[in-house]
Structure formats: structure tokens, C-alpha cells
Motif scaffolding. Structure first.
Motif, PDB file in Angstrom:
ATOM      1  N   SER A  26       0.829  -1.205   0.000  1.00 58.37           N
ATOM      2  CA  SER A  26       0.000   0.000   0.000  1.00 58.37           C
ATOM      3  C   SER A  26       0.862   1.253   0.000  1.00 58.37           C
ATOM      4  O   SER A  26       0.612   2.205  -0.735  1.00 58.37           O
ATOM      5  CB  SER A  26      -0.933  -0.010   1.214  1.00 58.37           C
ATOM      6  OG  SER A  26      -1.717   1.157   1.239  1.00 58.37           O
ATOM      7  N   PHE A  27       1.914   1.243   0.838  1.00 60.03           N
ATOM      8  CA  PHE A  27       2.806   2.398   0.899  1.00 60.03           C
ATOM      9  C   PHE A  27       3.537   2.573  -0.435  1.00 60.03           C
ATOM     10  O   PHE A  27       3.671   3.691  -0.933  1.00 60.03           O
ATOM     11  CB  PHE A  27       3.811   2.241   2.044  1.00 60.03           C
ATOM     12  CG  PHE A  27       4.533   3.503   2.381  1.00 60.03           C
ATOM     13  CD1 PHE A  27       3.930   4.449   3.190  1.00 60.03           C
ATOM     14  CD2 PHE A  27       5.796   3.758   1.890  1.00 60.03           C
ATOM     15  CE1 PHE A  27       4.592   5.628   3.515  1.00 60.03           C
ATOM     16  CE2 PHE A  27       6.463   4.928   2.195  1.00 60.03           C
ATOM     17  CZ  PHE A  27       5.854   5.863   3.021  1.00 60.03           C
ATOM     18  N   SER A  28       3.975   1.475  -1.034  1.00 57.93           N
ATOM     19  CA  SER A  28       4.654   1.537  -2.333  1.00 57.93           C
ATOM     20  C   SER A  28       3.731   2.110  -3.399  1.00 57.93           C
ATOM     21  O   SER A  28       4.162   2.894  -4.246  1.00 57.93           O
ATOM     22  CB  SER A  28       5.142   0.156  -2.759  1.00 57.93           C
ATOM     23  OG  SER A  28       6.150  -0.291  -1.904  1.00 57.93           O
ATOM     24  N   GLU A  29       2.475   1.717  -3.374  1.00 58.59           N
ATOM     25  CA  GLU A  29       1.512   2.247  -4.330  1.00 58.59           C
ATOM     26  C   GLU A  29       1.320   3.749  -4.125  1.00 58.59           C
ATOM     27  O   GLU A  29       1.219   4.509  -5.089  1.00 58.59           O
ATOM     28  CB  GLU A  29       0.167   1.518  -4.197  1.00 58.59           C
ATOM     29  CG  GLU A  29      -0.829   1.914  -5.268  1.00 58.59           C
ATOM     30  CD  GLU A  29      -2.125   1.122  -5.192  1.00 58.59           C
ATOM     31  OE1 GLU A  29      -3.083   1.531  -5.869  1.00 58.59           O
ATOM     32  OE2 GLU A  29      -2.194   0.111  -4.454  1.00 58.59           O
ATOM     33  N   THR A  30       1.315   4.170  -2.865  1.00 59.45           N
ATOM     34  CA  THR A  30       1.199   5.605  -2.564  1.00 59.45           C
ATOM     35  C   THR A  30       2.371   6.358  -3.176  1.00 59.45           C
ATOM     36  O   THR A  30       2.182   7.400  -3.815  1.00 59.45           O
ATOM     37  CB  THR A  30       1.184   5.829  -1.036  1.00 59.45           C
ATOM     38  OG1 THR A  30       0.117   5.077  -0.473  1.00 59.45           O
ATOM     39  CG2 THR A  30       1.003   7.281  -0.687  1.00 59.45           C
ATOM     40  N   VAL A  31       3.581   5.846  -3.000  1.00 58.45           N
ATOM     41  CA  VAL A  31       4.774   6.496  -3.536  1.00 58.45           C
ATOM     42  C   VAL A  31       4.750   6.472  -5.061  1.00 58.45           C
ATOM     43  O   VAL A  31       5.082   7.467  -5.715  1.00 58.45           O
ATOM     44  CB  VAL A  31       6.055   5.825  -2.992  1.00 58.45           C
ATOM     45  CG1 VAL A  31       7.293   6.340  -3.689  1.00 58.45           C
ATOM     46  CG2 VAL A  31       6.153   6.040  -1.484  1.00 58.45           C
ATOM     47  N   TYR A  54      -4.816   9.554  -2.193  1.00 53.39           N
ATOM     48  CA  TYR A  54      -3.758   9.512  -1.181  1.00 53.39           C
ATOM     49  C   TYR A  54      -4.329   9.123   0.184  1.00 53.39           C
ATOM     50  O   TYR A  54      -3.801   8.237   0.859  1.00 53.39           O
ATOM     51  CB  TYR A  54      -3.048  10.861  -1.092  1.00 53.39           C
ATOM     52  CG  TYR A  54      -2.033  10.938   0.018  1.00 53.39           C
ATOM     53  CD1 TYR A  54      -0.770  10.360  -0.133  1.00 53.39           C
ATOM     54  CD2 TYR A  54      -2.329  11.570   1.226  1.00 53.39           C
ATOM     55  CE1 TYR A  54       0.170  10.417   0.888  1.00 53.39           C
ATOM     56  CE2 TYR A  54      -1.394  11.619   2.246  1.00 53.39           C
ATOM     57  CZ  TYR A  54      -0.153  11.052   2.070  1.00 53.39           C
ATOM     58  OH  TYR A  54       0.767  11.099   3.084  1.00 53.39           O
ATOM     59  N   ARG A  55      -5.409   9.772   0.579  1.00 51.94           N
ATOM     60  CA  ARG A  55      -6.003   9.486   1.891  1.00 51.94           C
ATOM     61  C   ARG A  55      -6.437   8.024   1.995  1.00 51.94           C
ATOM     62  O   ARG A  55      -6.225   7.377   3.019  1.00 51.94           O
ATOM     63  CB  ARG A  55      -7.167  10.427   2.169  1.00 51.94           C
ATOM     64  CG  ARG A  55      -6.745  11.846   2.509  1.00 51.94           C
ATOM     65  CD  ARG A  55      -7.891  12.682   3.068  1.00 51.94           C
ATOM     66  NE  ARG A  55      -9.118  12.587   2.316  1.00 51.94           N
ATOM     67  CZ  ARG A  55      -9.443  13.347   1.247  1.00 51.94           C
ATOM     68  NH1 ARG A  55      -8.599  14.262   0.833  1.00 51.94           N
ATOM     69  NH2 ARG A  55     -10.589  13.182   0.635  1.00 51.94           N
ATOM     70  N   MET A  58      -3.306   5.719   2.272  1.00 53.50           N
ATOM     71  CA  MET A  58      -2.692   5.821   3.595  1.00 53.50           C
ATOM     72  C   MET A  58      -3.592   5.207   4.673  1.00 53.50           C
ATOM     73  O   MET A  58      -3.096   4.626   5.630  1.00 53.50           O
ATOM     74  CB  MET A  58      -2.349   7.273   3.921  1.00 53.50           C
ATOM     75  CG  MET A  58      -1.225   7.837   3.044  1.00 53.50           C
ATOM     76  SD  MET A  58       0.242   6.783   2.950  1.00 53.50           S
ATOM     77  CE  MET A  58       0.967   7.076   4.530  1.00 53.50           C
ATOM     78  N   ALA A  59      -4.900   5.316   4.489  1.00 54.50           N
ATOM     79  CA  ALA A  59      -5.819   4.674   5.438  1.00 54.50           C
ATOM     80  C   ALA A  59      -5.642   3.153   5.377  1.00 54.50           C
ATOM     81  O   ALA A  59      -5.636   2.479   6.421  1.00 54.50           O
ATOM     82  CB  ALA A  59      -7.264   5.056   5.132  1.00 54.50           C
ATOM     83  N   ASP A  60      -5.477   2.617   4.174  1.00 54.89           N
ATOM     84  CA  ASP A  60      -5.207   1.183   4.037  1.00 54.89           C
ATOM     85  C   ASP A  60      -3.895   0.824   4.717  1.00 54.89           C
ATOM     86  O   ASP A  60      -3.809  -0.185   5.433  1.00 54.89           O
ATOM     87  CB  ASP A  60      -5.142   0.778   2.560  1.00 54.89           C
ATOM     88  CG  ASP A  60      -6.502   0.754   1.890  1.00 54.89           C
ATOM     89  OD1 ASP A  60      -7.529   0.763   2.605  1.00 54.89           O
ATOM     90  OD2 ASP A  60      -6.530   0.726   0.645  1.00 54.89           O
ATOM     91  N   TYR A  61      -2.878   1.636   4.484  1.00 59.18           N
ATOM     92  CA  TYR A  61      -1.552   1.399   5.070  1.00 59.18           C
ATOM     93  C   TYR A  61      -1.653   1.289   6.586  1.00 59.18           C
ATOM     94  O   TYR A  61      -1.173   0.320   7.191  1.00 59.18           O
ATOM     95  CB  TYR A  61      -0.623   2.534   4.648  1.00 59.18           C
ATOM     96  CG  TYR A  61       0.710   2.573   5.340  1.00 59.18           C
ATOM     97  CD1 TYR A  61       1.673   1.602   5.087  1.00 59.18           C
ATOM     98  CD2 TYR A  61       1.017   3.593   6.233  1.00 59.18           C
ATOM     99  CE1 TYR A  61       2.911   1.643   5.712  1.00 59.18           C
ATOM    100  CE2 TYR A  61       2.253   3.642   6.855  1.00 59.18           C
ATOM    101  CZ  TYR A  61       3.190   2.673   6.591  1.00 59.18           C
ATOM    102  OH  TYR A  61       4.412   2.719   7.215  1.00 59.18           O
TER     103      TYR A  61
END
Length: 189
Positions: A26-31, A54-55, A58-61
Motif C-alpha cells: 500500500s505504501f509503495s503504491e502511494t509512492v 492519497y487518503r 494511507m488509510a489502508d496502510y
């Protein structure tokens, strides 16, 4: 009974690792989704940070990190990752008290390398005014535990602390300047 407990702990750790993997993805997808905005400047980056995409990511993360901790409440890797989220504000409001609490819990079963890294995270939190200067004593304790377990980085960092009479960040940790202790830990490193 001891073997059953060991198997149970192993299963909990594996479950936590699966949630940590999902958090990492999830974080990688955000980046990855952020990368095109990097070329467009600060204003576009701010738009991305305020976007629903983005929100949601990050909520998933954060949800995955919480699930990892729930799967194995004493698993240092899961606690450490969640603590870093609170220190950096990844998916949650920055909260130094919560981060330090999680780091303390993680330190109970943490490896020497994890302890050493946690000491840096605490000192960075102090430098960024997320944590208080007195929290540097906790960083020193983590670093000392890593050094005493034979971790060369921890030993070198502890030597630097004694050489300066403080830690990695501005502020006073309460450590005395001690050339002898600095040399002792430097030689060990």
C-alpha cells in the motif's frame, strides 16, 4: 505445551508479516502514484496529499499496520513500523507519545539492529520536535542494549554519545562527556 505456544507465536508472527507485506504494498503504491507529482512542483504535491486517492491509500496502510499489531501484539517489527508511521505522520496525525509507547513495546523483543534503528528514530523525533529532549535517554538505552549485544553500529553510536556528552540530536541526554567510555565503545566497534 511449550511447543504449542511456540507454534502459536510463529503463526501469529506469520500473520503479522502478511499484514506488514500488505502495508508495504500500500505504501509503495502511494509512492508510485506520487512520483509524477514530484516533477510538477510543491503545489501539485500538496494537491496529491489532499486527494482522496492519497487518503485512501494511507488509510489502508495504517489499517494493515494495526492488523499486524493485532495479529501479534508483541511482534517488534509490526510495532516498530506502526511507531514510524506515528513519528512521520504516514496515514495518522503525528503523535510522539504514541510512537514512543510503541517503540518501548517493540524494544522488549527487538533485535540489536532494530534497537539501534529505534535509537536513531527517537533522536530524529527529538530533532524534529516531535519528541522531547528527555526522550533521548530512551534512545541511549536502546543504543546501549544494541551495543551490549555486540552490534557494531550501536557500539560506535554509543562511543559518539560519550564523546559528545549527548546523542545524535540537539539537546542533552544526561550522558557525561567521557573520553574513556567513548574509547572503550569505539574499540569494541
Amino acid at each position: 505445551s511449550l511447543a504449542q505456544r511456540g507454534l502459536s507465536d510463529l503463526q501469529k508472527s506469520e500473520d503479522a508479516d502478511q499484514w506488514l507485506q500488505k502495508a508495504s504494498e500500500s505504501f509503495s503504491e502511494t509512492v508510485e502514484k506520487m512520483t509524477p507529482f514530484l516533477k510538477l512542483g510543491i503545489e501539485k504535491m500538496q494537491e496529491y496529499f489532499e486527494s482522496k486517492v492519497y487518503r485512501d491509500l494511507m488509510a489502508d496502510y495504517i489499517s494493515f499496520l494495526h492488523r499486524a499489531v493485532a495479529a501479534s501484539p508483541d511482534y517488534p517489527k509490526a510495532l516498530y513500523e506502526l511507531a514510524k508511521a506515528y513519528l512521520k505522520g504516514f496515514g495518522v496525525e503525528v503523535d510522539g507519545v504514541q510512537a514512543l509507547s510503541l517503540l518501548r513495546r517493540a524494544s522488549v523483543f527487538a533485535s540489536a539492529d532494530e534497537l539501534w534503528m529505534m535509537s536513531f528514530d527517537i533522536s530524529e523525533g527529538v530533532r524534529e520536535k516531535i519528541l522531547n529532549a528527555e526522550d533521548l535517554k530512551e534512545a541511549e538505552r536502546f543504543c546501549r542494549r544494541a551495543a551490549e549485544q555486540g552490534h557494531a553500529g550501536g557500539q560506535y553510536s554509543l562511543a559518539a554519545m560519550y564523546a559528545r556528552g549527548g546523542l545524535f540530536a540537539d539537546g542533552d541526554s544526561g550522558l557525561p562527556h567521557s573520553r574513556d567510555l567513548a574509547m572503550y565503545w569505539l574499540r569494541k566497534a
